[in-house]
Design a protein around this motif. Structure first.
Motif, PDB file in Angstrom:
ATOM      1  N   ASP A  92      -0.067   4.067   2.538  1.00 59.21           N
ATOM      2  CA  ASP A  92       0.254   4.208   3.963  1.00 59.21           C
ATOM      3  C   ASP A  92       1.715   4.576   4.182  1.00 59.21           C
ATOM      4  O   ASP A  92       2.185   4.623   5.318  1.00 59.21           O
ATOM      5  CB  ASP A  92      -0.060   2.892   4.704  1.00 59.21           C
ATOM      6  CG  ASP A  92      -1.558   2.579   4.684  1.00 59.21           C
ATOM      7  OD1 ASP A  92      -2.353   3.530   4.584  1.00 59.21           O
ATOM      8  OD2 ASP A  92      -1.921   1.390   4.765  1.00 59.21           O
TER       9      ASP A  92
ATOM     10  N   HIS B 245       1.011   0.010  10.570  1.00 59.21           N
ATOM     11  CA  HIS B 245       0.839   0.100   9.112  1.00 59.21           C
ATOM     12  C   HIS B 245       2.151  -0.260   8.448  1.00 59.21           C
ATOM     13  O   HIS B 245       3.205   0.248   8.829  1.00 59.21           O
ATOM     14  CB  HIS B 245       0.441   1.513   8.682  1.00 59.21           C
ATOM     15  CG  HIS B 245      -1.020   1.797   8.853  1.00 59.21           C
ATOM     16  ND1 HIS B 245      -1.521   2.451   9.943  1.00 59.21           N
ATOM     17  CD2 HIS B 245      -2.093   1.495   8.048  1.00 59.21           C
ATOM     18  CE1 HIS B 245      -2.847   2.555   9.822  1.00 59.21           C
ATOM     19  NE2 HIS B 245      -3.220   1.975   8.687  1.00 59.21           N
TER      20      HIS B 245
ATOM     21  N   ARG C  61       0.846  -1.204   0.000  1.00 62.39           N
ATOM     22  CA  ARG C  61       0.000   0.000   0.000  1.00 62.39           C
ATOM     23  C   ARG C  61       0.876   1.247   0.000  1.00 62.39           C
ATOM     24  O   ARG C  61       1.136   1.848   1.031  1.00 62.39           O
ATOM     25  CB  ARG C  61      -0.934  -0.017   1.211  1.00 62.39           C
ATOM     26  CG  ARG C  61      -1.956  -1.145   1.074  1.00 62.39           C
ATOM     27  CD  ARG C  61      -3.121  -0.976   2.014  1.00 62.39           C
ATOM     28  NE  ARG C  61      -4.181  -1.898   1.611  1.00 62.39           N
ATOM     29  CZ  ARG C  61      -5.350  -1.982   2.225  1.00 62.39           C
ATOM     30  NH1 ARG C  61      -5.619  -1.213   3.265  1.00 62.39           N
ATOM     31  NH2 ARG C  61      -6.255  -2.825   1.789  1.00 62.39           N
TER      32      ARG C  61
ATOM     33  N   HIS D 157      -4.927   3.453  -1.713  1.00 62.46           N
ATOM     34  CA  HIS D 157      -4.374   3.030  -0.419  1.00 62.46           C
ATOM     35  C   HIS D 157      -2.896   3.349  -0.381  1.00 62.46           C
ATOM     36  O   HIS D 157      -2.095   2.683  -1.020  1.00 62.46           O
ATOM     37  CB  HIS D 157      -4.540   1.517  -0.238  1.00 62.46           C
ATOM     38  CG  HIS D 157      -5.955   1.107  -0.031  1.00 62.46           C
ATOM     39  ND1 HIS D 157      -6.643   1.394   1.120  1.00 62.46           N
ATOM     40  CD2 HIS D 157      -6.808   0.441  -0.837  1.00 62.46           C
ATOM     41  CE1 HIS D 157      -7.864   0.903   1.024  1.00 62.46           C
ATOM     42  NE2 HIS D 157      -8.006   0.331  -0.150  1.00 62.46           N
TER      43      HIS D 157
HETATM   44 MG    MG Z   1      -5.929   2.004   5.459  1.00 64.76          MG
END
Ligand code: MG
Ligand code: ATP
Length: 906
Positions: free
Chosen positions: A75, A85, A68, A73
């Motif tokens: 992070d 994350h 991601r 998405h």
């Molecule tokens: Mg998320």
């Protein structure tokens, strides 16, 4: 429970509930313009939800590598700073395609978490969709009622559309979801504040672990079939609205234009964060404290001589590196090399982020990341063997990238030194900060840090402005608008017949319009097509569709997921017609020659260079084949020759193609011995292409010759490096190779003709070269004689004036060098010399001025200045030392003036 056991238990559990366990799809996505990397478990099943393809199994479970770091998405900026994350993480998932629904999904999720993993029930919260007025949807009471049988009602929370309704895009499958959160805080804290308050509130110990999505609806355009152009425009027009206003307005508009339709087949799509699950089961406060990350963290700590848990920034750096090395290594193993654009650039940026955290906070000034690759490869050897299999290659690529970026960092730091001296008011301006970002890869925070260390500030606003300008530039360069599919025939099944036929009869199922750079194109889907869509490095077919005497040309064929899309410049006037679909035959045949030759080349390279050779990319079209492969050194002439020889030998053996379709992947690798290509998504069934089982067996979806003899002839035209540890060969076959040989032969006969048809061409050329050398020597002798003659003439022309021996003469010399030679020789012979020589050398005026050293000193003369003055007469310029200088010009008619002026100077 070790992470290994946790993963296995998940898969075992769903296997026991009738699920087929499938491997993770590669991280790198091909054939999907909307997605660069896999970012959720459902990506590889997108076609099933869209109804483009029927699933092989109704129940599936797996662990999927996800990344991601881009798009919807992303992070990346959180990673390392928070504890839950990651860039790359594993998503455990189970799916039902039109089989079980909410009840089973939620009950199994609860059973697995509380009975198998024994997570404490009083620390779990669940959420259900609260409903949405705009969509006229009630709350998901069905899910709530199921939960009520398992968990006290006060632990069931309602969530809004943003958190609890999942959509794939503007239209398409969608539905409510139900999340499971866990509270991992110490009891004292739980006693103070209820976990309920912290769900979905970015608390690092109250985190979402599992999301169960229920694909229940299909979102469709309300108006007849699709929005009008104006509506579409209004929907996507951002103008200069802020992101927030735009998003609110768009959502409203979107709602007005679409309606939800209940799906006949309902699906389940779930995703559980594996590392978060491990944190919960292993009773840790951070994903990085689990056995998924600790081996990496400890390795980094030891190498840096620091301990994890002692210093905030060193800890962040260790988390960043332990996270990023996973993303980098697995992506490279899946076939994406770091590069300067698209997916490759994303990887390069992640790698650079890791390097600079290590550089700044852990003191790694030399490449270091690559040393972690083996640790990681061993850790995952059982789950994702692709890394172990390519360990050496991946480490090599990482090391080269690191070294290159460390050099850039050094240059950047030097640039900062320079900036420091130029800075006004102690602030580095936005343009300069952007330059550091853009040219040297220095992100804002690094520049800020260095600035702070140097008691400087940075202009962040100015930087943001520059950044926005650049975004605008790239937006303008790549803007295109894709319309929605317009259905012509309501049918989903698409048949590809292009392995066996180059023409067939087809109907159009749907089409859409694409506008890019003032050009409108159409994309068509056919029910039955002989057109091969670009994939596996092979270009898409071209050709035409014909009906009622009208021909529409297919300019390219591409894949979107598994859908075959034909590109045309216009729409046929009768969309309902039956079309004669015809592939450009000669282009396809030449492309097939090149594709089959690529397989032979691959096998030959393995024979000559060794079994480490693995395909890293390829391009096959009608003109050329390009093959990238892992190998660490330049190929020698001899190796290239041997490879060519083997390939041509195999061509002449005229090996008949053995093509097997729909082979289960396990059988293809174990029984037929096909080399699995990492980073390819094959589905469950593959196609095996064999040219002699003892020589070349590959998994391949491309088109191939019936027998190798058709390739005719194979010739390598270049071999070079493309990246660290990756070589590239370009080669040609058949007509193109013949053409090259013809051209070379033609050149030879032209040369023979020029040399009057000698019996032995090589001897003739050698003679010519010998003759030329002799003539050059003779000319040199003549020149020397001329120089000497002129020198003696000049010696007789010395005029004494005030104790200075003046020579100013126009001479006839063959070169600037001889002019210089005469000047130096006269200087050695004559005392108190002041010499001006002017010559016309091949039509160009040249001047030389020579002055004895003592005169230079005593009279304060400077030949360089004098020659500059004289050069004006020949419209030129020059310069040199005080005792000797030369000048050239453009006007030979001024040479006499030069002499006159030269004399007058004395
Ligand atoms: Mg998320
Ligand atoms: P969050 O709000 O925590 O970012 P999300 O809503 O983006 O999660 P989903 O898209 O529903 O998450 O993904 C399903 C599961 O994958 C999540 O429940 C979570 O456990 C996990 N997950 C999501 N993003 C990450 C990430 N960046 N790193 C690790 N796990 C993640």
């Amino acid at each position: 429970m070790t992470s290994q056991e946790i993963r296995n238990q998940f898969l075992e559990f769903f296997k026991s509930k009738g699920h087929q366990i499938v491997p993770s799809a590669p991280l790198v996505i091909k054939n999907d313009p909307t997605l660069m990397f896999t970012n959720a478990g459902m990506n590889q099943f997108k076609d099933y939800f869209l109804g483009n393809k029927n699933p092989q199994f109704k129940r599936i479970a797996d662990t999927q590598k996800c990344l991601r770091v881009s798009g919807k998405h992303n992070d990346l900026e959180e990673v390392g700073h928070d504890t839950y994350h990651h860039t790359m993480f594993e998503m455990l998932g189970n799916w039902s395609f039109g089989d079980y629904f909410k009840k089973e999904a939620l009950e199994w999720a609860w059973e697995l978490l509380t009975k198998v993993y024994k997570l404490p029930k009083d620390r779990l919260y669940v959420s259900v969709f609260e409903g949405d007025k705009g969509d006229n949807l009630p709350a998901d009471e069905e899910a709530k009622n199921i939960w009520k049988t398992m968990i006290p009602e006060d632990r069931i929370l309602y969530g809004n559309k943003k958190d609890n309704f999942w959509e794939m895009g503007d239209t398409g499958p969608c539905g409510p979801c139900s999340e499971i959160h866990i509270d991992l805080r110490p009891q004292e804290e739980v006693d103070k504040v209820s976990g309920k308050e912290l769900v979905n509130n970015d608390h690092p110990q109250v985190v979402e672990i599992w999301n169960n999505v229920f694909i229940q609806f299909n979102r469709q355009w309300t108006s007849p079939s699709a929005p009008t152009e104006l509506q579409q425009f209004e929907l996507n027009y951002k103008g200069n609205k802020t992101e927030k206003t735009y998003s609110i307005e768009r959502t409203k508009k979107h709602l007005q234009l679409t309606t939800l339709k209940e799906l006949p087949a309902k699906h389940v799509d779930t995703g559980m964060g594996f590392e978060r699950l491990c944190m919960a089961i292993q009773k840790k406060q951070s994903n990085y404290d689990t056995d998924v990350f600790q081996p990496l963290i400890q390795f980094i700590a030891t190498a840096s001589g620091k301990r994890y848990g002692e210093d905030k920034w060193a800890d962040i750096a260790m988390r960043v590196i332990s996270d990023h090395i996973r993303a980098i290594s697995f992506t490279i193993a899946d076939g994406q090399l770091p590069s300067n654009n698209k997916a490759g650039y994303v990887i390069r940026r992640i790698l650079r982020r890791a390097v600079r955290y290590g550089y700044t906070y852990l003191g790694f000034k030399e490449p270091f990341l690559y040393r972690i690759v083996p640790v990681l490869a061993n850790q995952f050897a059982q789950v994702f063997p692709e890394l172990k299999a390519q360990e050496e290659f991946v480490a090599k690529v990482v090391k080269e990238e690191e070294a290159a970026f460390l050099r850039t960092l050094d240059n950047g730091l030097r640039r900062i030194e320079q900036i420091k001296s130029e800075v006004k008011n102690g602030v580095i301006d936005g343009k300069t900060v952007f330059e550091l970002y853009d040219t040297f890869g220095f992100p804002l925070d690094l520049t800020a840090l260095i600035a702070r260390e140097n008691s400087l500030q940075i202009d962040e606003k100015g930087f943001a402005v520059e950044m926005e300008k650049q975004k605008e530039r790239s937006r303008a360069a790549s803007s295109s608008e894709t319309g929605d599919w317009i259905e012509v025939v309501d049918e989903d099944e698409v048949q590809f017949v292009g392995y066996d036929e180059l023409e067939t009869y087809s109907r159009i199922l749907r089409y859409r319009e694409v506008k890019a750079k003032n050009k409108t194109q159409y994309q068509l889907v056919l029910d039955k097509t002989p057109f091969y869509a670009e994939s596996g490095g092979q270009v898409g077919d071209t050709g035409y569709l014909e009906a009622n005497g009208e021909k529409v040309f297919v300019t390219d064929t591409k894949k979107e997921n598994d859908l075959i899309i034909h590109f045309t410049d216009k729409l046929p006037s009768d969309l309902q017609a039956q079309f004669h679909a015809v592939v450009n035959n000669s282009k396809r045949l030449q492309t097939m020659n090149n594709h089959s030759a690529t397989h032979l080349l691959h096998a030959a390279l393995k024979e000559v260079l060794g079994s480490h050779v693995a395909q890293k990319g390829s391009l096959v079209n009608e003109n050329v084949l390009r093959f990238d492969f892992s190998h660490f050194s330049k190929m020698t002439e001899d190796e290239i020759k041997r490879v060519e020889k083997i390939v041509n030998q195999k061509i002449r053996e005229n090996i008949v193609l053995d093509e097997k379709r729909n082979v289960p992947i396990a059988k293809a690798t174990s029984e037929y011995g096909a080399t699995a290509l990492f980073g390819e998504k094959y589905g469950d069934f593959v196609r095996v292409i064999t040219f002699d089982p003892a020589f070349s067996v590959e998994l391949c979806g491309g088109t191939h010759v019936k027998a190798t003899g058709q390739i005719g002839y194979f010739k390598i035209v270049s071999e070079g490096a493309v990246a660290a540890g990756v070589r590239r060969i370009e080669a040609i076959t058949a007509d193109k190779a013949e053409q090259l040989i013809d051209e070379q032969a033609a050149l030879l006969s032209e040369l023979k003709e020029l040399l009057k048809q000698p019996k032995d061409l090589r001897k003739a050329v050698e003679n010519l070269l010998e003759e030329k050398a002799q003539l050059s020597r003779q000319i040199e002798t003549f020149h020397q004689q001329e120089v000497q003659a002129i020198k003696s003439q000049l010696l007789g022309k010395v005029q004494q004036s005030n104790g200075i021996a003046v020579i100013a003469e126009k001479v006839n010399l063959p070169s600037a060098d001889s002019l210089k030679q005469v000047a130096y020789e006269l200087k050695a012979k004559i005392e108190n010399l002041f010499l001006v020589l002017a010559a016309n050398i091949d039509g160009k005026p040249q001047i030389a001025v020579m002055i004895s050293d003592n005169l230079v000193k005593e009279k304060n003369l400077h030949a360089g200045n004098i020659v500059k003055e004289l050069a004006k007469e020949i419209k030129g310029g020059g310069g040199g030392q005080p005792f000797f200088a030369t000048a050239g010009g453009t006007d030979v008619s001024g040479l006499d003036k030069v002499i006159e002026k030269g004399r007058s100077l004395v």
